[in-house]
Design an enzyme around this catalytic site. Sequence first.
Site, short mmCIF file in Angstrom:
data_model
loop_
_atom_site.label_atom_id
_atom_site.label_comp_id
_atom_site.label_asym_id
_atom_site.label_seq_id
_atom_site.Cartn_x
_atom_site.Cartn_y
_atom_site.Cartn_z
N GLU A 83 29.81 35.46 29.58
CA GLU A 83 30.93 35.10 30.46
C GLU A 83 31.49 36.37 31.10
O GLU A 83 31.45 37.46 30.50
CB GLU A 83 31.94 34.41 29.54
CG GLU A 83 33.15 33.75 30.01
CD GLU A 83 33.21 32.91 31.23
OE1 GLU A 83 32.66 33.28 32.27
OE2 GLU A 83 33.93 31.89 31.15
N ASP A 84 31.99 36.26 32.30
CA ASP A 84 32.56 37.43 32.98
C ASP A 84 33.85 37.91 32.32
O ASP A 84 34.01 39.07 32.01
CB ASP A 84 32.77 37.14 34.48
CG ASP A 84 33.58 35.87 34.75
OD1 ASP A 84 33.99 35.18 33.79
OD2 ASP A 84 33.80 35.57 35.94
N PHE B 81 44.79 41.04 38.13
CA PHE B 81 43.71 40.22 38.67
C PHE B 81 42.61 41.14 39.19
O PHE B 81 42.86 41.98 40.05
CB PHE B 81 44.21 39.29 39.78
CG PHE B 81 43.17 38.26 40.13
CD1 PHE B 81 43.01 37.12 39.35
CD2 PHE B 81 42.33 38.47 41.21
CE1 PHE B 81 42.03 36.19 39.66
CE2 PHE B 81 41.34 37.53 41.52
CZ PHE B 81 41.19 36.39 40.75
N ASP C 140 40.40 35.06 29.88
CA ASP C 140 41.77 35.24 30.37
C ASP C 140 42.69 34.38 29.49
O ASP C 140 43.06 34.81 28.40
CB ASP C 140 41.76 34.82 31.85
CG ASP C 140 43.06 35.06 32.57
OD1 ASP C 140 43.79 35.98 32.19
OD2 ASP C 140 43.35 34.34 33.54
N ARG D 215 32.37 39.50 44.94
CA ARG D 215 31.47 39.42 43.78
C ARG D 215 30.42 40.51 43.79
O ARG D 215 29.88 40.89 42.77
CB ARG D 215 30.75 38.06 43.76
CG ARG D 215 31.64 36.88 43.49
CD ARG D 215 30.76 35.65 43.20
NE ARG D 215 31.48 34.40 43.32
CZ ARG D 215 32.22 33.85 42.36
NH1 ARG D 215 32.35 34.48 41.20
NH2 ARG D 215 32.84 32.71 42.53
P1 IMP Z 1 40.37 31.32 31.45
O1 IMP Z 1 39.97 29.90 31.23
O2 IMP Z 1 41.81 31.44 31.84
O3 IMP Z 1 40.03 32.23 30.28
O4 IMP Z 1 39.63 31.82 32.72
C1 IMP Z 1 38.29 32.08 32.77
C2 IMP Z 1 37.79 32.14 34.18
O5 IMP Z 1 38.82 32.41 35.14
C3 IMP Z 1 36.83 33.30 34.31
O6 IMP Z 1 35.52 32.90 33.97
C4 IMP Z 1 36.97 33.68 35.76
O7 IMP Z 1 36.11 32.90 36.56
C5 IMP Z 1 38.40 33.35 36.11
N1 IMP Z 1 39.26 34.54 36.03
C6 IMP Z 1 40.17 34.85 35.09
N2 IMP Z 1 40.77 36.03 35.34
C7 IMP Z 1 40.20 36.49 36.47
C8 IMP Z 1 40.37 37.71 37.23
O8 IMP Z 1 41.16 38.62 36.93
N3 IMP Z 1 39.58 37.81 38.33
C9 IMP Z 1 38.67 36.87 38.71
N4 IMP Z 1 38.49 35.73 38.03
C10 IMP Z 1 39.24 35.55 36.91
#
Ligand code: IMP
Length: 174
Positions: free
Chosen positions: A97-98, A150, A101, A163
Site C-alpha cells: 500500500e502507498d 498531504f 492515513d 503520481r
Molecule cells: P486511509 O483509509 O485514510 O488510511 O487512506 C488510505 C488512502 O488514502 C491511501 O491509499 C491513499 O490513496 C489516500 N491518501 C491518504 N493520505 C494521502 C496523502 O497524503 N496523499 C495522497 N493520498 C493519500
Amino acid sequence: MPMPTILIDAPTIHERIRAMAAEIEREYPSGDEIHLVAVLKGGFMFLADLVRGMSADVTMDFMALSSYGKGTTSSGQVRVLKDLDSSLESRHVIIVEDIVDTGLTLHYLQDILRARAPKSLRTACLLSKPSRRQVDVHVDYIGFTIEDRFVVGYGLDYAEKYRNLPYIAVLEGE
Ligand code: IMP
C-alpha cells in the site's frame, strides 16, 4: 496548480525500499513463494521498486479500492473497484500500500483478504501518518513515518496528478 516541494528525495526512497525488500526476504523461509497484492493506483511505484529488490519467487496481483476521489480527506467508505485475479488460499500474502492515513482502507482490506484463507498475511506501506489514525491497524513494514501533511508523488496523487514524481512531495499552499 500548487507547486510540489520535496519531502523525501528519490535516493532516500530507493535506499529504504531496498532495505525493506531485504528485510521481507529474510523473514520468509527460503524457497517459499511470496504473493504481493498491490493496491491501485497509489501502490504501483512502490511495488515496482520493492519487487526489483527481491530475489525470492515473487508473484503479484492488483486490487483497486475506492479512495478519496478529488478531495484530500477520507470519506470512510471503502469499495472494491477491481478484485484480484487469483485465489489467496495457502499463500504467503503481503499487501503493498502507498500510505496508511486513517487506517480505514487498510483495516477493511486486511479483513477481506484474511477471509480468503492465506497461509500468512502481512502488510507493507511506504508511508504512515500515525497522528491521523482512526482505527488500530497493524502494519508489518513501514517505509517512512511522516507528519500530518498531504503528500504526492511516487504513486500518490492529488486529483489524479503528480503520481509520476520520483520523490515524495508536499504541495505548497496546501
Ligand atoms: P486511509 O483509509 O485514510 O488510511 O487512506 C488510505 C488512502 O488514502 C491511501 O491509499 C491513499 O490513496 C489516500 N491518501 C491518504 N493520505 C494521502 C496523502 O497524503 N496523499 C495522497 N493520498 C493519500
